[in-house]
Design a protein around this motif. Structure first.
Motif, PDB file in Angstrom:
ATOM      1  N   CYS A   1      14.978 133.529 -14.120  1.00 38.31           N
ATOM      2  CA  CYS A   1      15.174 133.914 -12.719  1.00 38.31           C
ATOM      3  C   CYS A   1      16.562 134.535 -12.565  1.00 38.31           C
ATOM      4  O   CYS A   1      17.577 133.879 -12.845  1.00 38.31           O
ATOM      5  CB  CYS A   1      15.047 132.699 -11.802  1.00 38.31           C
ATOM      6  SG  CYS A   1      13.466 131.835 -11.958  1.00 38.31           S
ATOM      7  N   ARG A   2      16.592 135.770 -12.120  1.00 40.71           N
ATOM      8  CA  ARG A   2      17.861 136.486 -11.981  1.00 40.71           C
ATOM      9  C   ARG A   2      18.017 137.045 -10.578  1.00 40.71           C
ATOM     10  O   ARG A   2      17.063 137.503  -9.962  1.00 40.71           O
ATOM     11  CB  ARG A   2      17.941 137.645 -12.984  1.00 40.71           C
ATOM     12  CG  ARG A   2      17.834 137.239 -14.442  1.00 40.71           C
ATOM     13  CD  ARG A   2      17.860 138.460 -15.318  1.00 40.71           C
ATOM     14  NE  ARG A   2      17.557 138.145 -16.712  1.00 40.71           N
ATOM     15  CZ  ARG A   2      17.362 139.065 -17.649  1.00 40.71           C
ATOM     16  NH1 ARG A   2      17.425 140.360 -17.342  1.00 40.71           N
ATOM     17  NH2 ARG A   2      17.091 138.697 -18.901  1.00 40.71           N
ATOM     18  N   THR A   3      19.275 137.019 -10.108  1.00 37.28           N
ATOM     19  CA  THR A   3      19.600 137.645  -8.836  1.00 37.28           C
ATOM     20  C   THR A   3      19.819 139.138  -9.073  1.00 37.28           C
ATOM     21  O   THR A   3      19.780 139.617 -10.207  1.00 37.28           O
ATOM     22  CB  THR A   3      20.868 137.033  -8.229  1.00 37.28           C
ATOM     23  OG1 THR A   3      21.980 137.300  -9.111  1.00 37.28           O
ATOM     24  CG2 THR A   3      20.706 135.518  -8.072  1.00 37.28           C
ATOM     25  N   LYS A   4      20.038 139.871  -7.990  1.00 34.85           N
ATOM     26  CA  LYS A   4      20.273 141.315  -8.125  1.00 34.85           C
ATOM     27  C   LYS A   4      21.513 141.604  -8.953  1.00 34.85           C
ATOM     28  O   LYS A   4      21.598 142.634  -9.623  1.00 34.85           O
ATOM     29  CB  LYS A   4      20.406 141.949  -6.737  1.00 34.85           C
ATOM     30  CG  LYS A   4      19.096 142.003  -5.958  1.00 34.85           C
ATOM     31  CD  LYS A   4      19.299 142.691  -4.613  1.00 34.85           C
ATOM     32  CE  LYS A   4      17.981 142.764  -3.855  1.00 34.85           C
ATOM     33  NZ  LYS A   4      18.157 143.415  -2.521  1.00 34.85           N
TER      34      LYS A   4
ATOM     35  N   LYS B   1      12.637 124.594 -17.435  1.00 31.11           N
ATOM     36  CA  LYS B   1      11.564 125.021 -16.543  1.00 31.11           C
ATOM     37  C   LYS B   1      11.294 126.516 -16.638  1.00 31.11           C
ATOM     38  O   LYS B   1      10.370 127.008 -16.001  1.00 31.11           O
ATOM     39  CB  LYS B   1      11.891 124.633 -15.102  1.00 31.11           C
ATOM     40  CG  LYS B   1      11.888 123.123 -14.877  1.00 31.11           C
ATOM     41  CD  LYS B   1      12.181 122.777 -13.425  1.00 31.11           C
ATOM     42  CE  LYS B   1      12.152 121.270 -13.211  1.00 31.11           C
ATOM     43  NZ  LYS B   1      12.456 120.899 -11.799  1.00 31.11           N
ATOM     44  N   GLU B   2      12.092 127.215 -17.418  1.00 33.12           N
ATOM     45  CA  GLU B   2      11.811 128.643 -17.645  1.00 33.12           C
ATOM     46  C   GLU B   2      10.580 128.834 -18.527  1.00 33.12           C
ATOM     47  O   GLU B   2       9.975 129.898 -18.511  1.00 33.12           O
ATOM     48  CB  GLU B   2      13.023 129.315 -18.308  1.00 33.12           C
ATOM     49  CG  GLU B   2      14.248 129.371 -17.427  1.00 33.12           C
ATOM     50  CD  GLU B   2      15.440 130.010 -18.130  1.00 33.12           C
ATOM     51  OE1 GLU B   2      16.436 130.295 -17.470  1.00 33.12           O
ATOM     52  OE2 GLU B   2      15.358 130.215 -19.370  1.00 33.12           O
ATOM     53  N   PHE B   3      10.226 127.794 -19.291  1.00 34.91           N
ATOM     54  CA  PHE B   3       9.092 127.880 -20.203  1.00 34.91           C
ATOM     55  C   PHE B   3       7.803 127.512 -19.470  1.00 34.91           C
ATOM     56  O   PHE B   3       7.746 126.518 -18.749  1.00 34.91           O
ATOM     57  CB  PHE B   3       9.287 126.951 -21.405  1.00 34.91           C
ATOM     58  CG  PHE B   3      10.368 127.401 -22.342  1.00 34.91           C
ATOM     59  CD1 PHE B   3      10.058 128.084 -23.510  1.00 34.91           C
ATOM     60  CD2 PHE B   3      11.700 127.145 -22.061  1.00 34.91           C
ATOM     61  CE1 PHE B   3      11.053 128.502 -24.375  1.00 34.91           C
ATOM     62  CE2 PHE B   3      12.704 127.566 -22.916  1.00 34.91           C
ATOM     63  CZ  PHE B   3      12.387 128.247 -24.072  1.00 34.91           C
ATOM     64  N   HIS B   4       6.800 128.321 -19.685  1.00 39.04           N
ATOM     65  CA  HIS B   4       5.502 128.099 -19.051  1.00 39.04           C
ATOM     66  C   HIS B   4       4.430 128.026 -20.134  1.00 39.04           C
ATOM     67  O   HIS B   4       4.436 128.810 -21.082  1.00 39.04           O
ATOM     68  CB  HIS B   4       5.160 129.243 -18.098  1.00 39.04           C
ATOM     69  CG  HIS B   4       6.168 129.447 -17.005  1.00 39.04           C
ATOM     70  ND1 HIS B   4       6.011 128.940 -15.742  1.00 39.04           N
ATOM     71  CD2 HIS B   4       7.365 130.096 -17.008  1.00 39.04           C
ATOM     72  CE1 HIS B   4       7.048 129.267 -15.001  1.00 39.04           C
ATOM     73  NE2 HIS B   4       7.894 129.965 -15.749  1.00 39.04           N
TER      74      HIS B   4
ATOM     75  N   SER C   1       9.375 125.338 -11.406  1.00 37.37           N
ATOM     76  CA  SER C   1       8.817 126.344 -12.308  1.00 37.37           C
ATOM     77  C   SER C   1       8.678 127.713 -11.663  1.00 37.37           C
ATOM     78  O   SER C   1       8.127 128.626 -12.256  1.00 37.37           O
ATOM     79  CB  SER C   1       7.446 125.909 -12.853  1.00 37.37           C
ATOM     80  OG  SER C   1       7.571 124.707 -13.571  1.00 37.37           O
ATOM     81  N   ASN C   2       9.169 127.871 -10.438  1.00 43.38           N
ATOM     82  CA  ASN C   2       9.101 129.159  -9.758  1.00 43.38           C
ATOM     83  C   ASN C   2      10.496 129.686  -9.484  1.00 43.38           C
ATOM     84  O   ASN C   2      11.420 128.903  -9.237  1.00 43.38           O
ATOM     85  CB  ASN C   2       8.354 129.032  -8.423  1.00 43.38           C
ATOM     86  CG  ASN C   2       6.923 128.577  -8.604  1.00 43.38           C
ATOM     87  OD1 ASN C   2       6.168 129.200  -9.327  1.00 43.38           O
ATOM     88  ND2 ASN C   2       6.557 127.483  -7.947  1.00 43.38           N
ATOM     89  N   CYS C   3      10.636 130.992  -9.518  1.00 48.02           N
ATOM     90  CA  CYS C   3      11.920 131.583  -9.173  1.00 48.02           C
ATOM     91  C   CYS C   3      12.146 131.438  -7.674  1.00 48.02           C
ATOM     92  O   CYS C   3      11.296 131.845  -6.879  1.00 48.02           O
ATOM     93  CB  CYS C   3      11.948 133.058  -9.582  1.00 48.02           C
ATOM     94  SG  CYS C   3      12.023 133.294 -11.377  1.00 48.02           S
ATOM     95  N   PRO C   4      13.274 130.865  -7.262  1.00 50.66           N
ATOM     96  CA  PRO C   4      13.504 130.599  -5.838  1.00 50.66           C
ATOM     97  C   PRO C   4      13.589 131.865  -5.003  1.00 50.66           C
ATOM     98  O   PRO C   4      14.265 132.825  -5.376  1.00 50.66           O
ATOM     99  CB  PRO C   4      14.823 129.824  -5.828  1.00 50.66           C
ATOM    100  CG  PRO C   4      15.476 130.126  -7.129  1.00 50.66           C
ATOM    101  CD  PRO C   4      14.392 130.378  -8.101  1.00 50.66           C
TER     102      PRO C   4
END
Length: 823
Positions: A654-657, A394-397, A667-670
């Motif tokens: 999608c990465r945390t701090k 789902k990282e691919f768009h 498909s969205n970063c939470p």
């Protein structure tokens, strides 16, 4: 004159007294005798002297005697509580005066209550329907589920049922029913409530016209009565009933037409309702929120049928014995905007908003909106993208957009998997650097400036070597193409140095490119800002674009240089009339010859360039691949004379701090961990943020494959159209000298001489088989030869700096060129 004395007449004998009473004193003054209490009043029988002293004359006649206890008609001689009870004459007179006053006030109030003329917006609000481009297949319905119809388009059964259960004196009363009010009070008190106190006329007035609120008050009720009486005088019963049945709430829908569909199927209409179905809808009017099979609703249904039989025995006499509670369709629980529908609806609404038709107006205006979307092609776009992206995370768009180059209509797009979960539209909203798919605009500006395809442009380094604002180390290529290359090969092989140098050599340099792309639909402010930031990298695709902008932009090549602004609405109708016509804003951007020669160069991309082997078989096609630095974005934009299509891919991690990689959510970063409620994280402090990372493939990979899959499906059944012949416009303008021909060994056979028509590169533009040195032992294809473009069809190793794949015609089999084309 002195007062005349007179003698006090003798008094009557005192009446008998009860035992124990004491007799009054014998001698009292006249004043005292006149002011006695309630126990006793002394009245003289003698004639009284005139009180008009000083006027003389004979005394008046004696006054009649008054009986003890206050009897008689005069004198105020009542005793006790009786003296406070008014005479019946006074009562009657008071009632008459009060009634006259009330009647007068009622008449004044009645005269001062105007008949409403303004209809409530909600009363006439109707759903609008968005259709595919055929004008018949629905995409979605928006707004209040109501559709007004004429009284003769309603079945008698539903009209009779509504009258029977809501107002059985409808055809006889004058808009109000006093007997109905009384009956309502009685039935409410005894628990037998079947009818409301309001007539159909009153209900219609309250629900249809402005000025009558829904508040519960005597003032509102009186006003409603006055209005109902006036409306009954001014409108026919059919007009009142028509307004009523088009306005009333049936639960799932407003109005009988929409209710018929909501409960009994999409093909049902008010005209087709059976007596049982009509009774069912009428039974819902009192409590629209009832469940479709509630026990209370079944009871009211039976009462409605009974009343119908009583009022119209000739029509419904047997209905009680035969009527069955009708089955209704299940209420859909799926979101009407799920899948592709939400994306299409949003684009239509956005476009109409820009034309002044707001969403609120759409949802209440009863519009028929015909979009440009082709249902078959929308499915093809989804299938092509889903198949190509199968196995990707789902990282691919990916986004796809297809435009009719002749009129600017957006035929299809792929914006995402499901609008409900992911409303971001990749085709219309994702702006990513165009990369090498931007180079054809530089090519068009080059040809428009009067230069030809036969010009030689730099291969290994830019000219000049140092360009204004150039990045450190200069702009280079990831593969060796030699010192010089012609414009066709530069396009086919996506040579960065060539296009940057071409932009520099234009009369107005980057401004010529910018002006061209702005005319082809790109945002001028964004293009100007990108030039300011990236300078000559603008020529090789640093500007951000969307797939739909690219698909529409390439239409200048497919449509003889003309651009029509892309749009998604064909027309908007209201009440059978066109309210908003299609907007086809067209203009000529480049000359037809420039478009024709640009197509020649881009056809080479699919024939023997970076996308070799991914054409459309024997159907002419042209296009351009594009890959950003580090493969952060990848494109293919291509076209036929009928359809221009752009496909773009990118990847977001999608990465945390802390740097932890978290899987996307739909498909969205939470925003919060696993999308659950959180006190710590919100939109201002998200749990993860998106970071663009390498796709791991180039434009010649999945983007071109998805493009090919869609275009093959989209052209099924369409005639094969040819591109215009090569125009050979302009003059040769070599930025670098033409390459020196490579010496060849003189053949031993004196008759085996070199073809006198070969050009100086040693390639034969007329050669169809074995032009790349094949011996003839390898199999060849049966594809028809491409039109002679005057240039070699394969790379000269001495010119282009290495081998390419086998010479494959457009759409024919052949290996994919593996060379990169990044910035």
């Amino acid at each position: 004159m002195a007062a005349q004395p007179y003698d006090e007449p003798p008094r009557r004998a005192d009446p008998p007294r009860e035992r124990g009473d004491q007799p009054p004193p014998r001698s009292r003054s006249r004043t005292e005798s006149r002011t006695l209490g309630n126990q006793e009043t002394m009245v003289s029988d003698a004639p009284r002297r005139s009180r008009r002293r000083g006027q003389g004359g004979p005394p008046g006649p004696p006054e009649p005697p008054v009986k003890k206890g206050g009897g008689g008609d005069g004198g105020g001689g009542r005793r006790g509580w009786r003296r406070f009870v008014p005479s019946w004459k006074v009562v009657v007179a008071g009632i008459v005066v009060f009634a006259a006053g009330m009647f007068g006030m009622i008449m004044v109030a009645y005269a001062n209550v105007p008949v409403p003329t303004t209809v409530q917006a909600e009363a006439t609000a109707q759903q609008s329907t968005i259709y595919y481009n055929d004008g018949k297949t629905e995409i979605a319905r928006l707004g209040m589920p109501r559709e007004s119809v004429k009284i003769n388009e309603m079945a008698d059964s539903v009209k009779d049922a509504a009258i029977a259960i809501e107002n059985d004196t409808f055809y006889e009363d004058s808009g109000i029913s006093f007997s109905g009010m009384a009956r309502s009070v009685w039935m409410t008190a005894t628990g037998q409530q079947l009818q409301g106190a309001s007539t159909i006329t009153q209900q219609m007035a309250r629900g249809y016209y402005d000025g009558l609120s829904q508040e519960v008050s005597i003032e509102r009720k009186i006003k409603e009565i006055f209005v109902a009486v006036k409306l009954d005088d001014q409108l026919t019963k059919d007009q009142i009933l028509e307004n009523y049945l088009n306005t009333v709430n049936f639960g799932r829908a407003y109005g009988v037409e929409a209710a018929a569909r909501a409960y009994f199927g999409k093909k049902m209409t008010a005209a087709k309702l059976s007596p049982e179905q009509g009774a069912y809808l009428a039974a819902r009017i009192q409590q629209p929120a009832w469940e479709p099979d509630a026990d209370a609703l079944k009871y009211r249904f039976n009462q409605t049928v009974k009343k119908m039989a009583e009022l119209w025995p000739e029509k419904y006499g047997q209905l009680q014995q035969t009527a069955k509670f009708p089955k209704t369709r299940k209420s859909t629980t799926s979101n009407s905007l799920g899948g592709d529908r939400g994306y299409m609806v949003k684009q239509v609404l956005d476009e109409l908003e820009g034309r002044g038709l707001t969403r609120d107006a759409v949802e209440s205006g009863g519009y028929k909106i015909v979009s440009t979307f082709d249902r078959k092609l929308m499915k093809a776009a989804r299938q092509a993208m889903k198949t190509t992206m199968q196995g990707m995370s789902k990282e691919f768009h990916g986004g796809l957009a297809a435009v009719n180059p002749k009129n600017g209509r957006v035929l299809a797009f792929y914006g995402g998997d499901n609008y409900v979960n992911d409303p971001w539209n990749e085709a219309f909203e994702s702006k990513k650097q165009a990369a090498s798919a931007f180079k054809p605009y530089v090519l068009a500006a080059w040809l428009q400036a009067g230069y030809s395809l036969s010009s030689y442009v730099p291969g290994n380094e830019t000219v000049p070597k140092e360009l204004p604002g150039q990045q450190k180390g200069g702009i280079t290529n990831s593969h060796n193409v030699g010192r010089a290359v012609d414009v066709v090969k530069a396009t086919a092989q996506s040579v960065n140095t060539a296009f940057v140098s071409m932009a520099y050599a234009l009369p107005n340099q980057l401004d010529d490119v910018k002006n061209l792309v702005v005319a082809a639909g790109f945002n001028e402010k964004a293009m100007t800002a990108d030039i300011k930031e990236h300078h000559y990298q603008f020529a090789i695709g640093s500007a951000p674009v969307t797939p739909v902008e690219q698909a529409a932009g390439y239409s200048i090549f497919a449509n003889a240089g003309k651009y029509t602004r892309y749009h998604v609405v064909q027309k908007v109708e209201q009440n059978g009339q066109v309210a908003y016509p299609e907007q086809q804003v067209s203009k000529s951007v480049i000359d037809p010859g420039v478009a024709a020669d640009s197509t020649v160069a881009m056809a080479a991309v699919l024939r023997n360039g970076t996308a070799a082997g991914k054409g459309l078989g024997n159907r002419p096609a042209a296009g351009k691949t594009g890959t950003n630095n580090d493969e952060n974005g990848a494109w293919f934009v291509g076209y036929t004379p009928q359809i221009s299509t752009a496909v773009g891919f990118y990847r977001e991690q999608c990465r945390t701090k802390s740097g932890k990689v978290v899987p996307p959510l739909h498909s969205n970063c939470p925003i919060t961990p696993k999308g659950k409620a959180s006190k710590k994280y919100d939109l201002n402090n998200p749990y993860t943020r998106p970071y663009e990372v390498s796709l791991g493939f180039e434009g010649a990979g999945p983007p071109t494959i998805a493009w090919q899959r869609f275009m093959l499906a989209a052209h099924e059944g369409k005639p094969v159209e040819q591109f215009p012949e090569k125009a050979e416009i302009g003059t040769q303008e070599n930025i670098v000298p033409s390459p020196t021909p490579t010496p060849t060994k003189t053949p031993d056979n004196p008759f085996d001489e070199e073809n006198p028509f070969d050009d100086e590169t040693g390639d034969d533009p007329d050669c169809l088989i074995g032009c790349d040195g094949d011996t003839g032992d390898e199999p060849t294809t049966d594809d028809p030869p491409p039109a002679d473009d005057g240039f070699p069809e394969v790379d000269d190793p001495n010119v282009a700096g290495g081998e390419t794949g086998t010479d494959t015609r457009a759409g024919g089999p052949g290996p994919v060129n593996g060379r990169q084309e990044n910035q």
